[in-house]
Design an enzyme around this catalytic site. Structure first.
Site, PDB file in Angstrom:
ATOM      1  N   SER A  14      30.433  44.758  47.264  1.00 41.05           N
ATOM      2  CA  SER A  14      30.074  46.034  47.898  1.00 41.05           C
ATOM      3  C   SER A  14      29.153  46.859  46.987  1.00 41.05           C
ATOM      4  O   SER A  14      28.300  47.610  47.479  1.00 41.05           O
ATOM      5  CB  SER A  14      31.319  46.833  48.296  1.00 41.05           C
ATOM      6  OG  SER A  14      31.988  47.341  47.177  1.00 41.05           O
ATOM      7  N   ASN A  15      29.297  46.725  45.673  1.00 43.00           N
ATOM      8  CA  ASN A  15      28.354  47.418  44.782  1.00 43.00           C
ATOM      9  C   ASN A  15      26.978  46.761  44.817  1.00 43.00           C
ATOM     10  O   ASN A  15      25.955  47.455  44.700  1.00 43.00           O
ATOM     11  CB  ASN A  15      28.909  47.467  43.356  1.00 43.00           C
ATOM     12  CG  ASN A  15      29.908  48.594  43.185  1.00 43.00           C
ATOM     13  OD1 ASN A  15      29.532  49.763  43.181  1.00 43.00           O
ATOM     14  ND2 ASN A  15      31.178  48.243  43.084  1.00 43.00           N
ATOM     15  N   ARG A  66      32.416  28.667  26.272  1.00 39.45           N
ATOM     16  CA  ARG A  66      32.001  29.855  27.016  1.00 39.45           C
ATOM     17  C   ARG A  66      30.526  30.167  26.773  1.00 39.45           C
ATOM     18  O   ARG A  66      29.833  30.662  27.649  1.00 39.45           O
ATOM     19  CB  ARG A  66      32.863  31.048  26.588  1.00 39.45           C
ATOM     20  CG  ARG A  66      33.601  31.677  27.746  1.00 39.45           C
ATOM     21  CD  ARG A  66      34.280  32.955  27.330  1.00 39.45           C
ATOM     22  NE  ARG A  66      33.372  33.881  26.666  1.00 39.45           N
ATOM     23  CZ  ARG A  66      33.750  34.893  25.915  1.00 39.45           C
ATOM     24  NH1 ARG A  66      35.032  35.089  25.708  1.00 39.45           N
ATOM     25  NH2 ARG A  66      32.879  35.704  25.369  1.00 39.45           N
ATOM     26  N   MET A  91      33.719  38.938  37.209  1.00 44.24           N
ATOM     27  CA  MET A  91      35.038  38.892  36.574  1.00 44.24           C
ATOM     28  C   MET A  91      35.082  37.983  35.346  1.00 44.24           C
ATOM     29  O   MET A  91      36.107  37.370  35.061  1.00 44.24           O
ATOM     30  CB  MET A  91      36.093  38.446  37.595  1.00 44.24           C
ATOM     31  CG  MET A  91      36.220  39.366  38.801  1.00 44.24           C
ATOM     32  SD  MET A  91      36.675  41.053  38.341  1.00 44.24           S
ATOM     33  CE  MET A  91      38.420  40.788  37.977  1.00 44.24           C
ATOM     34  N   ASN A 108      27.304  47.651  33.529  1.00 46.89           N
ATOM     35  CA  ASN A 108      28.503  47.327  34.311  1.00 46.89           C
ATOM     36  C   ASN A 108      29.039  48.589  34.973  1.00 46.89           C
ATOM     37  O   ASN A 108      28.818  49.692  34.482  1.00 46.89           O
ATOM     38  CB  ASN A 108      29.587  46.737  33.391  1.00 46.89           C
ATOM     39  CG  ASN A 108      30.833  46.321  34.152  1.00 46.89           C
ATOM     40  OD1 ASN A 108      30.744  45.756  35.241  1.00 46.89           O
ATOM     41  ND2 ASN A 108      32.008  46.590  33.593  1.00 46.89           N
ATOM     42  N   HIS A 110      32.706  50.251  36.275  1.00 47.82           N
ATOM     43  CA  HIS A 110      34.153  50.075  36.110  1.00 47.82           C
ATOM     44  C   HIS A 110      34.874  51.237  36.804  1.00 47.82           C
ATOM     45  O   HIS A 110      34.498  52.396  36.611  1.00 47.82           O
ATOM     46  CB  HIS A 110      34.501  50.040  34.620  1.00 47.82           C
ATOM     47  CG  HIS A 110      35.959  49.799  34.381  1.00 47.82           C
ATOM     48  ND1 HIS A 110      36.536  48.555  34.542  1.00 47.82           N
ATOM     49  CD2 HIS A 110      36.962  50.646  34.033  1.00 47.82           C
ATOM     50  CE1 HIS A 110      37.828  48.649  34.284  1.00 47.82           C
ATOM     51  NE2 HIS A 110      38.117  49.904  33.975  1.00 47.82           N
ATOM     52  N   ASP A 146      34.642  46.386  28.647  1.00 49.13           N
ATOM     53  CA  ASP A 146      34.526  47.754  29.166  1.00 49.13           C
ATOM     54  C   ASP A 146      34.345  48.782  28.046  1.00 49.13           C
ATOM     55  O   ASP A 146      34.784  49.929  28.178  1.00 49.13           O
ATOM     56  CB  ASP A 146      35.756  48.112  30.027  1.00 49.13           C
ATOM     57  CG  ASP A 146      35.894  47.181  31.230  1.00 49.13           C
ATOM     58  OD1 ASP A 146      34.858  46.750  31.765  1.00 49.13           O
ATOM     59  OD2 ASP A 146      37.044  46.887  31.621  1.00 49.13           O
ATOM     60  N   GLU A 175      31.640  54.928  43.468  1.00 49.89           N
ATOM     61  CA  GLU A 175      30.940  53.818  42.803  1.00 49.89           C
ATOM     62  C   GLU A 175      29.601  53.558  43.480  1.00 49.89           C
ATOM     63  O   GLU A 175      28.572  53.385  42.823  1.00 49.89           O
ATOM     64  CB  GLU A 175      31.779  52.536  42.868  1.00 49.89           C
ATOM     65  CG  GLU A 175      33.037  52.549  42.033  1.00 49.89           C
ATOM     66  CD  GLU A 175      33.709  51.181  41.987  1.00 49.89           C
ATOM     67  OE1 GLU A 175      33.010  50.166  41.850  1.00 49.89           O
ATOM     68  OE2 GLU A 175      34.950  51.134  42.098  1.00 49.89           O
TER      69      GLU A 175
HETATM   70  C1  GRF Z   1      34.531  47.423  41.755  1.00 52.95           C
HETATM   71  O1  GRF Z   1      35.636  48.278  41.835  1.00 52.95           O
HETATM   72  C2  GRF Z   1      33.900  47.500  40.383  1.00 52.95           C
HETATM   73  O2  GRF Z   1      33.950  48.769  39.821  1.00 52.95           O
HETATM   74  C3  GRF Z   1      34.754  46.548  39.587  1.00 52.95           C
HETATM   75  O3  GRF Z   1      35.028  45.489  40.469  1.00 52.95           O
HETATM   76  C4  GRF Z   1      34.955  45.963  41.815  1.00 52.95           C
HETATM   77  C5  GRF Z   1      33.944  45.102  42.509  1.00 52.95           C
HETATM   78  O4  GRF Z   1      33.842  45.406  43.877  1.00 52.95           O
HETATM   79  N1  GRF Z   1      34.081  46.132  38.385  1.00 52.95           N
HETATM   80  P1  GRF Z   1      32.608  44.855  44.700  1.00 52.95           P
HETATM   81  O5  GRF Z   1      32.612  43.333  44.522  1.00 52.95           O
HETATM   82  O6  GRF Z   1      31.364  45.485  44.165  1.00 52.95           O
HETATM   83  O7  GRF Z   1      32.895  45.231  46.114  1.00 52.95           O
END
Ligand code: GRF
Length: 203
Positions: A14-15, A66, A91, A108, A110, A146, A175
């Site tokens: 969604s971001n 990694r 993630m 990033n 958060h 973070d 966000e």
């Molecule tokens: C969001 O809450 C972001 O802040 C965190 O992970 C979530 C990701 O949501 N890092 P989306 O995949 O952007 O919907």
């Protein structure tokens, strides 16, 4: 020349969508060059496809180390000539090969007022702790989870009736507003770091 963004996702996206929308309606003067997911089933990949953005899947599994995973991310980001890397629900920890390839150019978002509640389930942590104000942070990425310099923050009230889910939903609205603004601020340039303080050009 417009600056080129690479967006790293693991899920919903969604971001990513907020960045796509901001580019589409001119709030963010940039090109979305590539979306990379470490999961092939990430719903965010469909958002990228719908917007006509190139997608790449790089699984985090099966690498000798990694660093090798990181180097593969770098390879793709450089292929698409990315200037700024935006993590959007990615993630995985970003390692040294990425930091070296994109110095001060990985950002990033958060869902907490850092340095409070780093890591997973920040909203649940906030509800459990009983804070009255939560929020969202956009920060530059360093090897510390973070922990990088803070570019922008917004507050969100915590209600007595909140659950982790209801607070997450309220934070998410903020966000989606803040991420495009903060990315635009970074792309505009003229900012500097004073220790870990991000000093914007418009001071
Ligand atoms: C969001 O809450 C972001 O802040 C965190 O992970 C979530 C990701 O949501 N890092 P989306 O995949 O952007 O919907």
């Amino acid at each position: 020349m417009k600056k080129r963004l690479g967006v790293l996702i693991s899920g919903r996206g969604s971001n990513l969508q907020a960045l796509i929308d901001a580019v589409a309606d001119g709030r963010l003067d940039a090109t979305l060059a590539v979306v990379i997911s470490n999961r092939e089933d990430a719903p965010g990949l469909d958002r990228a496809l719908a917007a006509g953005i190139a997608t790449v899947v790089v699984s985090h599994k099966g690498w000798p180390s990694r660093q090798d995973f990181d180097r593969e991310l770098v390879r793709h980001l450089q292929t698409y000539r990315v200037d700024l890397v935006c993590l959007a629900g990615f993630m995985r920890l970003v390692g040294q090969p990425m930091i070296d390839a994109f110095p001060h150019a990985i950002v990033n978002i958060h869902p907490s007022l850092l340095p409070a509640f780093p890591g997973v389930d920040a909203q649940g942590q906030a509800v459990a702790y009983g804070v009255k104000v939560a929020g969202v942070t956009v920060h530059l990425v360093t090897p510390e989870l973070d922990g990088g310099p803070i570019v922008a923050q917004r507050t969100v009230p915590v209600l007595d009736t909140d659950t982790a889910e209801s607070l997450s939903a309220r934070i998410l609205v903020e966000e989606h507003r803040l991420y495009p603004e903060a990315v635009a601020l970074l792309l505009a340039g003229g900012w500097q770091l004073d220790g870990r303080r991000f000093i914007s050009a418009s001071r």
